[in-house]
Scaffold this motif. Structure first.
Motif, short mmCIF file in Angstrom:
data_model
loop_
_atom_site.label_atom_id
_atom_site.label_comp_id
_atom_site.label_asym_id
_atom_site.label_seq_id
_atom_site.Cartn_x
_atom_site.Cartn_y
_atom_site.Cartn_z
N LEU A 163 0.83 -1.21 0.00
CA LEU A 163 0.00 0.00 0.00
C LEU A 163 0.86 1.26 0.00
O LEU A 163 0.62 2.20 -0.77
CB LEU A 163 -0.92 -0.01 1.23
N ILE A 164 1.89 1.28 0.84
CA ILE A 164 2.74 2.47 0.95
C ILE A 164 3.59 2.67 -0.30
O ILE A 164 3.76 3.78 -0.79
CB ILE A 164 3.61 2.39 2.22
N PHE A 165 4.10 1.58 -0.87
CA PHE A 165 4.99 1.74 -2.03
C PHE A 165 4.24 1.81 -3.36
O PHE A 165 4.88 1.84 -4.42
CB PHE A 165 6.06 0.65 -2.02
N ARG A 166 2.94 1.89 -3.30
CA ARG A 166 2.17 2.27 -4.50
C ARG A 166 2.06 3.79 -4.61
O ARG A 166 1.60 4.31 -5.62
CB ARG A 166 0.78 1.65 -4.44
N LEU A 167 2.48 4.48 -3.55
CA LEU A 167 2.47 5.95 -3.59
C LEU A 167 3.57 6.47 -4.51
O LEU A 167 4.64 5.85 -4.63
CB LEU A 167 2.71 6.51 -2.18
N PRO A 168 3.36 7.61 -5.16
CA PRO A 168 4.44 8.23 -5.94
C PRO A 168 5.35 9.04 -5.01
O PRO A 168 4.88 9.77 -4.15
CB PRO A 168 3.68 9.16 -6.90
N PHE A 169 6.66 8.87 -5.21
CA PHE A 169 7.64 9.62 -4.42
C PHE A 169 8.41 10.54 -5.37
O PHE A 169 9.01 10.08 -6.32
CB PHE A 169 8.61 8.68 -3.70
N CYS A 170 8.37 11.83 -5.08
CA CYS A 170 8.98 12.79 -5.99
C CYS A 170 9.92 13.73 -5.22
O CYS A 170 9.74 13.97 -4.03
CB CYS A 170 7.91 13.64 -6.67
N HIS A 171 10.87 14.27 -5.95
CA HIS A 171 11.74 15.36 -5.46
C HIS A 171 12.54 14.95 -4.22
O HIS A 171 13.61 14.38 -4.35
CB HIS A 171 10.93 16.63 -5.20
N ASN A 172 12.03 15.24 -3.03
CA ASN A 172 12.79 15.00 -1.80
C ASN A 172 12.97 13.51 -1.57
O ASN A 172 12.00 12.75 -1.49
CB ASN A 172 12.04 15.62 -0.61
N SER A 173 14.23 13.06 -1.48
CA SER A 173 14.49 11.63 -1.29
C SER A 173 15.18 11.35 0.04
O SER A 173 15.67 10.25 0.26
CB SER A 173 15.38 11.12 -2.43
N GLU A 174 15.22 12.35 0.94
CA GLU A 174 15.89 12.17 2.23
C GLU A 174 14.87 11.74 3.29
O GLU A 174 13.94 12.47 3.62
CB GLU A 174 16.57 13.47 2.67
N ILE A 175 15.06 10.54 3.83
CA ILE A 175 14.19 10.02 4.87
C ILE A 175 14.69 10.52 6.22
O ILE A 175 15.85 10.32 6.57
CB ILE A 175 14.17 8.47 4.86
N TYR A 176 13.81 11.17 6.96
CA TYR A 176 14.18 11.71 8.27
C TYR A 176 14.14 10.58 9.29
O TYR A 176 13.31 10.55 10.20
CB TYR A 176 13.20 12.83 8.66
N ARG A 187 5.90 10.45 4.57
CA ARG A 187 6.05 11.91 4.53
C ARG A 187 6.71 12.38 3.23
O ARG A 187 6.66 13.57 2.91
CB ARG A 187 6.88 12.38 5.73
N LEU A 188 7.34 11.46 2.49
CA LEU A 188 8.01 11.83 1.24
C LEU A 188 7.09 11.72 0.03
O LEU A 188 7.48 12.09 -1.08
CB LEU A 188 9.24 10.93 1.02
N ALA A 189 5.91 11.17 0.22
CA ALA A 189 5.00 10.96 -0.91
C ALA A 189 4.42 12.27 -1.40
O ALA A 189 4.07 13.15 -0.61
CB ALA A 189 3.87 10.02 -0.50
N CYS A 190 4.35 12.43 -2.73
CA CYS A 190 3.72 13.62 -3.30
C CYS A 190 2.29 13.27 -3.71
O CYS A 190 1.91 13.37 -4.89
CB CYS A 190 4.53 14.17 -4.47
#
Length: 309
Positions: A163-176, A187-190
């Motif tokens: 479910l989580i990795f079906r999200l699109p992740f854009c731009h910011n790639s730094e995991i806090y 929090r990185l998903a756009c």
């Protein structure tokens, strides 16, 4: 399609704890010492239980498997976290690698939580129904309970990770964070993640509240049974056996509840990262210490093994 393409090509990085390389090296050494101590302590428990026939009982069977789970659980996080600390957060992890780490972390962590409930049930039968203990806690049942813990962990982890990795992740790639934890990655998903946050909260609530309810019920009945024991020595031994398990439960469930059951609006990445250190590095160290210090049979078996060397 553009979002999917960006996600396919993205690589994640973990944010350093500090911009100062010296502080990062100190944290690296602390993590390394904790990881090696955890491996050594839990491996010792697993080996001691295996080689001493006097410990071939359901209680120690579950304890040895809990130790193995702790080793695997910590090892799903520690190597990459250590590499990231040394490289000042420049060690990349692919989206596939991040998903794999998340899956195994949730799978093993979920199995860990269920196994703690199984161990509480084992103590309940031992103290409240001692004459029927060997009949109820048969070896086939013990194996089934262990397998059930693993299956439940798997069934909880796989859908959430997908479910989580079906999200699109854009731009910011730094995991806090120092590993691919679910709230930190989301929090990185756009995209709108409200459905995903709700799903995570519901699953977390079930994973934590149902086993914890079973553990609490077991220990209420256990305490009532202990108070009826006439012998002071009998009460002391019963309380000693159970108190170590209660300490482990409080540490495990307290920290995970703070991370996964806190409202999204109040989630603090920095606090989440600090609390995560407790249940990913510190709790796996404390488990063997707590059990070995408060368990006479385990201490005697350890002494016998050390004398041989």
């Amino acid at each position: 399609m553009e979002g999917i393409n960006q996600t396919a090509e993205i690589g994640f990085f973990f944010r350093p704890f500090s911009p100062d390389p010296k502080i990062q090296r100190v944290i690296f050494m602390a993590f390394l010492v904790m990881y090696l101590t955890s491996l050594g302590g839990n491996a010792t428990i697993a080996v001691i239980v295996q080689i001493h026939r006097s410990l071939h009982t359901p209680m120690y069977f579950f304890l040895a498997n809990l130790a193995v789970l702790e080793i695997l659980y910590t090892s799903s996080i520690a190597p990459l976290a250590l590499a990231s600390l040394l490289s000042m957060g420049k060690t990349p992890i692919s989206i596939t690698g991040c998903g794999a780490q998340m899956f195994f972390f949730v799978f093993l962590g979920g199995a860990d939580c269920v196994l703690l409930a199984v161990m509480a049930y084992d103590r309940f039968i031992a103290i409240c129904h001692p004459l029927r203990y060997t009949l109820i806690m048969s070896w086939p049942l013990c194996v089934e309970l262990l397998a059930g813990s693993l299956v439940l962990g798997f069934l909880l982890s796989l859908p959430l990770t997908i479910l989580i990795f079906r999200l699109p992740f854009c731009h910011n790639s730094e995991i806090y964070h120092f590993y691919c934890d679910m709230p930190a990655v989301m929090r990185l998903a756009c995209a709108d993640t409200r459905v995903h946050q709700t799903a995570l909260y519901v699953v977390s609530f079930m994973v934590l509240s149902i086993p914890l309810s079973l553990i609490s019920t077991s220990y209420v009945l256990i305490v009532a049974a202990i108070l009826r024991i006439q012998s002071t020595e009998g009460r002391r031994r019963a309380f000693s056996t159970c108190s170590s398990h209660i300490l482990v439960v409080l540490l495990q469930y307290g920290c995970t509840s703070f991370i996964y059951l806190s409202p999204h609006s109040s989630y603090s990445p920095e606090m989440g990262r600090v609390v995560s250190v407790v249940y990913t590095f510190i709790t796996p160290i404390l488990n063997p210490l707590i059990y070995s210090m408060r368990n006479k049979e385990l201490k005697d078996a350890l002494r016998k093994t050390l004398r041989k060397f």
